[in-house]
Design a protein around this motif. Structure first.
Motif, PDB file in Angstrom:
ATOM      1  N   LYS A 196       0.826  -1.210   0.000  1.00 31.03           N
ATOM      2  CA  LYS A 196       0.000   0.000   0.000  1.00 31.03           C
ATOM      3  C   LYS A 196       0.858   1.256   0.000  1.00 31.03           C
ATOM      4  O   LYS A 196       0.536   2.251  -0.674  1.00 31.03           O
ATOM      5  CB  LYS A 196      -0.938   0.003   1.213  1.00 31.03           C
ATOM      6  N   LEU A 274      -4.193 -10.228  -5.758  1.00 37.97           N
ATOM      7  CA  LEU A 274      -5.396  -9.668  -6.384  1.00 37.97           C
ATOM      8  C   LEU A 274      -6.247  -8.938  -5.348  1.00 37.97           C
ATOM      9  O   LEU A 274      -6.833  -7.879  -5.648  1.00 37.97           O
ATOM     10  CB  LEU A 274      -6.210 -10.777  -7.049  1.00 37.97           C
ATOM     11  N   ASN A 275      -6.313  -9.469  -4.139  1.00 36.89           N
ATOM     12  CA  ASN A 275      -7.026  -8.775  -3.069  1.00 36.89           C
ATOM     13  C   ASN A 275      -6.337  -7.465  -2.699  1.00 36.89           C
ATOM     14  O   ASN A 275      -6.994  -6.462  -2.414  1.00 36.89           O
ATOM     15  CB  ASN A 275      -7.140  -9.675  -1.841  1.00 36.89           C
ATOM     16  N   TRP A 276      -5.000  -7.479  -2.699  1.00 41.10           N
ATOM     17  CA  TRP A 276      -4.268  -6.246  -2.449  1.00 41.10           C
ATOM     18  C   TRP A 276      -4.632  -5.179  -3.480  1.00 41.10           C
ATOM     19  O   TRP A 276      -4.819  -4.008  -3.139  1.00 41.10           O
ATOM     20  CB  TRP A 276      -2.764  -6.505  -2.506  1.00 41.10           C
ATOM     21  N   LEU A 277      -4.683  -5.588  -4.750  1.00 44.30           N
ATOM     22  CA  LEU A 277      -4.982  -4.634  -5.816  1.00 44.30           C
ATOM     23  C   LEU A 277      -6.341  -3.982  -5.609  1.00 44.30           C
ATOM     24  O   LEU A 277      -6.506  -2.770  -5.846  1.00 44.30           O
ATOM     25  CB  LEU A 277      -4.938  -5.329  -7.181  1.00 44.30           C
ATOM     26  N   GLN A 278      -7.312  -4.745  -5.195  1.00 44.25           N
ATOM     27  CA  GLN A 278      -8.644  -4.193  -4.954  1.00 44.25           C
ATOM     28  C   GLN A 278      -8.611  -3.137  -3.862  1.00 44.25           C
ATOM     29  O   GLN A 278      -9.313  -2.115  -3.949  1.00 44.25           O
ATOM     30  CB  GLN A 278      -9.621  -5.313  -4.575  1.00 44.25           C
ATOM     31  N   GLU A 279      -7.797  -3.352  -2.846  1.00 41.51           N
ATOM     32  CA  GLU A 279      -7.741  -2.415  -1.724  1.00 41.51           C
ATOM     33  C   GLU A 279      -7.165  -1.059  -2.119  1.00 41.51           C
ATOM     34  O   GLU A 279      -7.479  -0.047  -1.487  1.00 41.51           O
ATOM     35  CB  GLU A 279      -6.922  -3.008  -0.577  1.00 41.51           C
ATOM     36  N   ASN A 281      -7.203   0.141  -5.440  1.00 42.30           N
ATOM     37  CA  ASN A 281      -7.809   0.603  -6.686  1.00 42.30           C
ATOM     38  C   ASN A 281      -6.869   0.466  -7.882  1.00 42.30           C
ATOM     39  O   ASN A 281      -6.735   1.387  -8.697  1.00 42.30           O
ATOM     40  CB  ASN A 281      -8.274   2.061  -6.544  1.00 42.30           C
ATOM     41  N   LYS A 283      -5.863  -2.307 -11.174  1.00 43.49           N
ATOM     42  CA  LYS A 283      -6.399  -3.434 -11.931  1.00 43.49           C
ATOM     43  C   LYS A 283      -5.276  -4.333 -12.417  1.00 43.49           C
ATOM     44  O   LYS A 283      -4.189  -3.876 -12.782  1.00 43.49           O
ATOM     45  CB  LYS A 283      -7.246  -2.961 -13.119  1.00 43.49           C
ATOM     46  N   ALA A 337       0.331  -4.375 -12.405  1.00 44.24           N
ATOM     47  CA  ALA A 337      -1.014  -3.821 -12.270  1.00 44.24           C
ATOM     48  C   ALA A 337      -0.986  -2.337 -12.594  1.00 44.24           C
ATOM     49  O   ALA A 337       0.064  -1.685 -12.549  1.00 44.24           O
ATOM     50  CB  ALA A 337      -1.556  -4.046 -10.867  1.00 44.24           C
ATOM     51  N   ARG A 339      -2.790   1.515 -11.958  1.00 44.52           N
ATOM     52  CA  ARG A 339      -3.648   2.357 -11.108  1.00 44.52           C
ATOM     53  C   ARG A 339      -4.754   2.960 -11.966  1.00 44.52           C
ATOM     54  O   ARG A 339      -4.485   3.591 -12.992  1.00 44.52           O
ATOM     55  CB  ARG A 339      -2.837   3.455 -10.438  1.00 44.52           C
ATOM     56  N   THR A 340      -5.988   2.766 -11.541  1.00 44.78           N
ATOM     57  CA  THR A 340      -7.105   3.291 -12.317  1.00 44.78           C
ATOM     58  C   THR A 340      -7.170   4.807 -12.152  1.00 44.78           C
ATOM     59  O   THR A 340      -6.905   5.333 -11.055  1.00 44.78           O
ATOM     60  CB  THR A 340      -8.437   2.662 -11.874  1.00 44.78           C
TER      61      THR A 340
END
Length: 341
Positions: A196, A274-279, A281, A283, A337, A339-340
């Motif tokens: 993070k 993948l869970n880290w990525l969701q936290e 934002n 993709k 990944a 960043r959106t």
């Protein structure tokens, strides 16, 4: 030929990108001194490396392995250089590796890149050759000194090196097009918190690349570590890298210590990341090895183009395959990944 500027001068020319790792205040440069206008802390140079390091302040609730890991790598820098290394051999060796070659071919010129946990700086120095600004940070001064010495000897003026704690970065949020942390987060006290922290430094639309030990791919390494422990570190022939005549003795020892004697490591899976990525934002873009069974990673891969993410069953098959194949690179996997916006 334009000469290198000092690391302190680079800070002075890019003050908007840097901040105090203690209070996030603005920094100023006066000659070779770096001072925070917020808390007043002065940052010094150690072996020509600006130390922008701030210790963790977690109290006693969280075990902090930072100093233990720092001490380990001060004694055994990784990945180290062979005695005959120069910029030409660095390019040649990097391009022998498919992943490094694809990175160099596909990262645009002009990108600002941060490598968190750069070690002795091979990747930072290599990527800086093609007109990119690349900053390498690490907690170990000894490693950074080797990185900076190589940079100076080969006039790699777009590479820069700083001592930094990745939990307390010395850069403003959203400063980089690409943040790389390859083989680092699993040596920290809290890999998710570390992820993070460095993910916050990526610009909207920018990318993060993390490499981690795989929970199943690491099993063969764990078995070899057990055997080495029983035999007093004999039977090194069990690790094929240690038999490679193209690798010098110093680098072989560095690999052995990093893989088998490190005081702290954790292991992870693609699903966890993948869970880290969701936290944060982000993709998913790409994974190495791929998340779909029996799809090889080859020289035509587009690293920054979104690949299909395997479903739960497909990822399970890949995980099981890592038990057999993962040992080739120390049981390692990589996620890219974006960043959106």
């Amino acid at each position: 030929m334009e000469m290198n500027i000092s690391e302190v001068d680079f800070i002075g020319q890019n003050l908007a990108m840097f901040c105090c790792p203690r209070c996030n205040g603005d920094l100023v440069v006066n000659q070779q001194n770096i001072l925070c206008l917020g808390c007043g802390h002065e940052y010094v140079n150690i072996e020509k490396i600006p130390s922008l390091f701030a210790p963790n302040e977690w109290g006693g609730e969280t075990d902090d392995v930072t100093e233990e890991i720092k001490s380990f790598y001060e004694k055994t820098p990784f990945p180290d250089y062979d005695d005959f290394d120069h910029v030409g051999s660095l390019i040649s060796k990097a391009k022998e590796g498919l992943f490094a070659r694809l990175l160099d071919e596909q990262i645009p010129f002009g990108y600002k890149i941060l490598e968190c946990g750069c070690g002795t700086g091979q990747l930072t120095n290599f990527l800086s050759i093609a007109s990119r600004t690349v900053i390498g940070t690490d907690i170990c001064i000894n490693s950074l000194k080797m990185a900076n010495d190589f940079k100076q000897a080969n006039n790699l003026r777009r590479a820069h090196f700083y001592q930094m704690n990745l939990f307390r970065p010395a850069f403003r949020a959203g400063s980089f097009d690409l943040v790389i942390s390859n083989g680092v987060l699993h040596h920290t006290s809290n890999p998710l918190l570390a992820f993070k922290s460095i993910a916050s430094l990526v610009k909207p639309g920018g990318y993060i690349l993390v490499g981690l030990y795989h929970r199943y791919g690491r099993l063969a390494t764990d078995l070899r570590r057990f055997v080495f422990g029983l035999t007093g570190d004999r039977m090194r022939f069990l690790d094929q890298r240690l038999l490679n005549s193209k690798i010098g003795k110093t680098k072989k020892n560095s690999w052995f210590m990093d893989q088998y004697k490190n005081p702290h490591e954790s292991k992870h899976t693609v699903g966890e990341v993948l869970n880290w990525l969701q936290e944060v934002n982000f993709k998913f873009i790409h994974a190495i090895p791929k998340t779909i069974p029996f799809e090889p990673f080859d020289g035509e891969e587009e690293l920054f183009k979104q690949d299909r993410l395997g479903n739960l069953f497909e990822r399970f098959v890949v995980n099981m395959g890592m038990i057999v194949t993962g040992h080739k690179e120390g049981g390692f996997f990589t996620i890219i990944a974006q960043r959106t916006p």
